[in-house]
Write an enzyme that holds these catalytic residues in place. Structure first.
Site, PDB file in Angstrom:
ATOM      1  N   LYS A 171      40.486   5.606  11.089  1.00  0.00           N
ATOM      2  CA  LYS A 171      41.926   5.556  11.332  1.00  0.00           C
ATOM      3  C   LYS A 171      42.188   5.397  12.821  1.00  0.00           C
ATOM      4  O   LYS A 171      41.985   6.328  13.603  1.00  0.00           O
ATOM      5  CB  LYS A 171      42.584   6.854  10.859  1.00  0.00           C
ATOM      6  CG  LYS A 171      44.071   6.864  11.130  1.00  0.00           C
ATOM      7  CD  LYS A 171      44.592   8.263  11.395  1.00  0.00           C
ATOM      8  CE  LYS A 171      46.042   8.216  11.826  1.00  0.00           C
ATOM      9  NZ  LYS A 171      46.224   7.552  13.137  1.00  0.00           N
ATOM     10  N   ALA A 173      44.702   5.044  16.151  1.00  0.00           N
ATOM     11  CA  ALA A 173      46.027   5.607  16.444  1.00  0.00           C
ATOM     12  C   ALA A 173      47.071   4.623  15.921  1.00  0.00           C
ATOM     13  O   ALA A 173      46.857   3.409  15.918  1.00  0.00           O
ATOM     14  CB  ALA A 173      46.186   5.816  17.935  1.00  0.00           C
ATOM     15  N   GLU A 244      36.486  15.994  19.858  1.00  0.00           N
ATOM     16  CA  GLU A 244      36.526  15.590  21.267  1.00  0.00           C
ATOM     17  C   GLU A 244      37.984  15.705  21.692  1.00  0.00           C
ATOM     18  O   GLU A 244      38.813  14.860  21.335  1.00  0.00           O
ATOM     19  CB  GLU A 244      36.060  14.138  21.421  1.00  0.00           C
ATOM     20  CG  GLU A 244      34.617  13.892  21.004  1.00  0.00           C
ATOM     21  CD  GLU A 244      33.620  14.468  21.987  1.00  0.00           C
ATOM     22  OE1 GLU A 244      34.011  14.981  23.047  1.00  0.00           O
ATOM     23  OE2 GLU A 244      32.414  14.409  21.680  1.00  0.00           O
ATOM     24  N   CYS A 278      40.333  10.907  29.006  1.00  0.00           N
ATOM     25  CA  CYS A 278      39.950  12.302  28.799  1.00  0.00           C
ATOM     26  C   CYS A 278      39.004  12.710  29.911  1.00  0.00           C
ATOM     27  O   CYS A 278      39.220  13.703  30.591  1.00  0.00           O
ATOM     28  CB  CYS A 278      39.322  12.474  27.441  1.00  0.00           C
ATOM     29  SG  CYS A 278      37.940  11.377  27.177  1.00  0.00           S
ATOM     30  N   GLU A 379      46.816  19.563  30.675  1.00  0.00           N
ATOM     31  CA  GLU A 379      46.171  18.261  30.875  1.00  0.00           C
ATOM     32  C   GLU A 379      47.232  17.293  31.412  1.00  0.00           C
ATOM     33  O   GLU A 379      48.326  17.209  30.866  1.00  0.00           O
ATOM     34  CB  GLU A 379      45.646  17.762  29.525  1.00  0.00           C
ATOM     35  CG  GLU A 379      45.060  16.371  29.604  1.00  0.00           C
ATOM     36  CD  GLU A 379      44.445  15.909  28.288  1.00  0.00           C
ATOM     37  OE1 GLU A 379      45.027  16.175  27.220  1.00  0.00           O
ATOM     38  OE2 GLU A 379      43.373  15.286  28.340  1.00  0.00           O
TER      39      GLU A 379
HETATM   40  P1  NAD Z   1      46.679  13.054  19.082  1.00  0.00           P
HETATM   41  O1  NAD Z   1      45.927  14.324  18.892  1.00  0.00           O
HETATM   42  O2  NAD Z   1      48.143  13.086  18.979  1.00  0.00           O
HETATM   43  O3  NAD Z   1      46.188  11.949  18.026  1.00  0.00           O
HETATM   44  C1  NAD Z   1      44.838  11.567  17.903  1.00  0.00           C
HETATM   45  C2  NAD Z   1      44.609  10.990  16.514  1.00  0.00           C
HETATM   46  O4  NAD Z   1      44.736  12.039  15.550  1.00  0.00           O
HETATM   47  C3  NAD Z   1      45.631   9.931  16.106  1.00  0.00           C
HETATM   48  O5  NAD Z   1      45.002   8.928  15.361  1.00  0.00           O
HETATM   49  C4  NAD Z   1      46.600  10.729  15.233  1.00  0.00           C
HETATM   50  O6  NAD Z   1      47.322   9.944  14.314  1.00  0.00           O
HETATM   51  C5  NAD Z   1      45.667  11.687  14.532  1.00  0.00           C
HETATM   52  N1  NAD Z   1      46.287  12.921  14.058  1.00  0.00           N
HETATM   53  C6  NAD Z   1      47.351  13.575  14.581  1.00  0.00           C
HETATM   54  N2  NAD Z   1      47.609  14.685  13.873  1.00  0.00           N
HETATM   55  C7  NAD Z   1      46.677  14.761  12.895  1.00  0.00           C
HETATM   56  C8  NAD Z   1      46.400  15.695  11.844  1.00  0.00           C
HETATM   57  N3  NAD Z   1      47.127  16.797  11.668  1.00  0.00           N
HETATM   58  N4  NAD Z   1      45.350  15.453  11.031  1.00  0.00           N
HETATM   59  C9  NAD Z   1      44.574  14.359  11.207  1.00  0.00           C
HETATM   60  N5  NAD Z   1      44.800  13.434  12.168  1.00  0.00           N
HETATM   61  C10 NAD Z   1      45.837  13.634  13.006  1.00  0.00           C
HETATM   62  O7  NAD Z   1      46.181  12.512  20.491  1.00  0.00           O
HETATM   63  P2  NAD Z   1      46.706  11.245  21.301  1.00  0.00           P
HETATM   64  O8  NAD Z   1      47.977  11.605  21.955  1.00  0.00           O
HETATM   65  O9  NAD Z   1      46.629  10.039  20.428  1.00  0.00           O
HETATM   66  O10 NAD Z   1      45.532  11.120  22.382  1.00  0.00           O
HETATM   67  C11 NAD Z   1      45.524  11.789  23.584  1.00  0.00           C
HETATM   68  C12 NAD Z   1      44.666  13.037  23.531  1.00  0.00           C
HETATM   69  O11 NAD Z   1      43.319  12.696  23.182  1.00  0.00           O
HETATM   70  C13 NAD Z   1      44.555  13.725  24.875  1.00  0.00           C
HETATM   71  O12 NAD Z   1      44.656  15.113  24.747  1.00  0.00           O
HETATM   72  C14 NAD Z   1      43.161  13.358  25.364  1.00  0.00           C
HETATM   73  O13 NAD Z   1      42.588  14.217  26.289  1.00  0.00           O
HETATM   74  C15 NAD Z   1      42.418  13.336  24.093  1.00  0.00           C
HETATM   75  N6  NAD Z   1      41.208  12.543  24.279  1.00  0.00           N
HETATM   76  C16 NAD Z   1      39.999  13.191  24.248  1.00  0.00           C
HETATM   77  C17 NAD Z   1      38.837  12.472  24.459  1.00  0.00           C
HETATM   78  C18 NAD Z   1      37.496  13.144  24.379  1.00  0.00           C
HETATM   79  O14 NAD Z   1      36.519  12.435  24.176  1.00  0.00           O
HETATM   80  N7  NAD Z   1      37.386  14.439  24.519  1.00  0.00           N
HETATM   81  C19 NAD Z   1      38.896  11.095  24.681  1.00  0.00           C
HETATM   82  C20 NAD Z   1      40.153  10.477  24.734  1.00  0.00           C
HETATM   83  C21 NAD Z   1      41.303  11.219  24.507  1.00  0.00           C
END
Ligand code: NAD
Length: 476
Positions: A171, A173, A244, A278, A379
């Site tokens: 899936k 984003a 992650e 990240c 963050e």
């Molecule tokens: P997000 O958590 O809002 O969404 C990430 C993904 O999870 C999306 O595909 C979203 O649709 C899905 N999602 C959201 N709620 C869900 C649920 N309840 N169940 C299952 N899936 C769900 O994050 P974002 O805003 O898209 O991305 C930014 C965040 O990602 C930042 O906090 C960043 O630090 C983090 N990030 C971490 C890494 C890493 O490797 N540690 C890398 C890149 C980004």
């Protein structure tokens, strides 16, 4: 209109619903895509389970051969895929090319492991028996990806999963599905069997993946609050999880550092991908004598980062991905300024007609940011950098570890003893010593504390897509 990829079907959502993907630089519609839900995830999970019965039984060297061929086909399309990524995500073409290239390379890197990682023989006390530990794929794996690096973060999950013999429901984003679809389509065109990787679209599909009974492991890259929800939901069916999550990587610069090299790495670390990374440099701690010269170099570098539409070749920084994301970073900068911080550079929006329809922002560098400011405690997912002067390494390490997060970290120093202390004391899954923050394919990557757990990259990631089974052969 783009479609989901479920086995051999290029399909709309069962509900018939759709939504628009928009360009963050112009506000224009890039494409319309299916708004999938539980029913679509069910079809995808069934397809993946069916494909697992054959994919998992293929000889590993054959799997490696198929994956290498598929990766080559995808890599031949980097120039086609990069502009799609720029249009949906906002990043510059250069950044998109790097990302698309990394997707294909990652598939090839793990393909190499498919027939090289093995179990072991264990001698048992009864010499008429012998023991084996065999490694088996887990089954259908769910991969849930955010919008900041749609391709590399998808590859980090898909590549080790399929190399180890699993199948995937992926899936992307909701706002960045298009380049991912193009990459998976290129793998299938290059020979990846249908059903091994299925792509579902729409915000509701994430939760449906975590809840689906056929899906045995979930890998999520996302925010820390999402990680908590996913882990709690996955616990209902005792699924394995790799999380992650968010980060707030500290960087310490000591007086004896190579300041030119440090400035370059900090600038890339904070401003690459418009700061939406990240692994990054999100909190900077600089020893007193290095402070003034380093700030001069950082401001000079920030001033060269011309914001602009990622498709224009003279743009050095694309827009933020969404309006909400920009508002969040602006609020964090305002909070610091309201508490008394000084803007050394930027902090506003670039002016001009070309910026009016997109979520553009200037890079920002702030000093004298007081303790407790949001930029230190949260963050910052955008191009804004808080800087603080430190007396010595002790103070730097104390401040660096004073965070809920533990993803990456870095130190710049000419002193091996200081570097060694930082390596042993920094609470993070990665420490770069006098080096640019690149997540190498060869090294396991993953956080600690509120940044999550589990590894992507490296042999470690491959192993996390296998299960060990003990076997005893008697009467031999
Ligand atoms: P997000 O958590 O809002 O969404 C990430 C993904 O999870 C999306 O595909 C979203 O649709 C899905 N999602 C959201 N709620 C869900 C649920 N309840 N169940 C299952 N899936 C769900 O994050 P974002 O805003 O898209 O991305 C930014 C965040 O990602 C930042 O906090 C960043 O630090 C983090 N990030 C971490 C890494 C890493 O490797 N540690 C890398 C890149 C980004």
């Amino acid at each position: 209109m783009a479609t989901m990829i479920i086995e051999s079907e290029r399909t709309k959502a069962a509900s018939g619903k759709t939504y628009e993907v928009r360009n963050p630089a112009t506000g224009e519609v890039v494409d319309e895509v299916p708004f999938g839900d539980v029913a679509d995830v069910d079809r995808a999970a069934q397809a993946a389970a069916k494909a697992f019965t054959t994919w998992s039984k293929l000889a590993p060297n054959k799997r490696a051969e198929i994956l290498h061929k598929a990766a080559r086909n995808m890599l031949a399309k980097v120039e086609e895929i990069a502009p799609i990524l720029t249009k949906e995500q906002g990043k510059t073409l250069l950044e998109s090319r790097i990302e698309a290239q990394r997707f294909g390379e990652n598939i090839a890197w793990f393909a190499d492991l498919a027939d090289k990682v093995h179990g072991e023989h264990v001698a048992l006390p009864d010499t008429t028996t012998y023991g084996l530990v065999v490694r088996r794929p887990i089954g259908v794996c769910g991969a849930i990806v955010p919008w900041n690096f749609p391709l590399t973060l998808a590859a980090n999950k898909v590549a080790p999963a399929i190399a180890a013999g699993n199948t995937v429901v992926l899936k992307p984003a909701s706002t960045t599905p298009l380049a991912t679809l193009a990459c998976i389509e290129a793998l299938i065109e290059g020979g990846l069997p249908e059903g091994v990787v299925n792509v579902v679209l729409g915000p509701a599909t994430g939760d449906a993946i975590v809840g689906h009974p056929l899906i045995r492991k979930i890998a999520l890259t996302g925010s820390t609050p999402t990680g908590r929800k996913v882990m709690a939901r996955a616990a209902e069916a005792l699924k394995k999880v790799t999380l992650e999550l968010g980060g707030s990587d500290p960087c310490i610069v000591l007086d004896d550092a190579d300041l030119e090299a440090a400035a370059r790495a900090i600038s890339v670390g904070r401003f690459f991908n418009c700061g939406q990374a990240c692994l990054a440099v999100k909190r900077l701690y600089v020893q007193e004598a290095a402070y003034a010269p380093l700030m001069e170099k950082l401001v000079a570098r920030a001033s060269k980062l011309k914001p602009g539409n990622g498709l224009d070749k003279d743009s050095r920084m694309g827009p933020m991905h969404t309006e909400t994301q920009r508002a969040e970073v602006e609020a964090q900068v305002k909070d610091a300024v309201d508490r008394g911080a000084k803007l050394l550079y930027g902090g506003g929006r670039p002016k001009g007609a070309e910026y009016e329809k997109g979520w553009f922002i200037e890079p920002a560098i702030l000093e004298n940011v007081p303790d407790g400011a949001r930029m230190w405690t949260e963050e910052v997912f955008g191009p804004a950098l808080p800087v603080r002067k430190i007396k010595d390494l002790d103070e730097g390490l104390r401040l660096a570890n004073d965070s809920q997060f533990g993803l990456g970290s870095s130190i710049w120093t000419g002193n091996m003893a200081a570097a060694r202390r930082a390596v042993s004391e920094l609470e993070a899954g990665y420490t770069w010593v006098n080096a640019l923050q690149i997540a190498h394919d060869e090294l396991p990557f993953g956080g600690t504390k509120q940044s999550g757990f589990g590894k992507e990259h490296g042999v470690e990631a491959f192993l996390q897509y296998t299960e060990e089974k003990s076997v005893v052969y008697g009467g031999v």
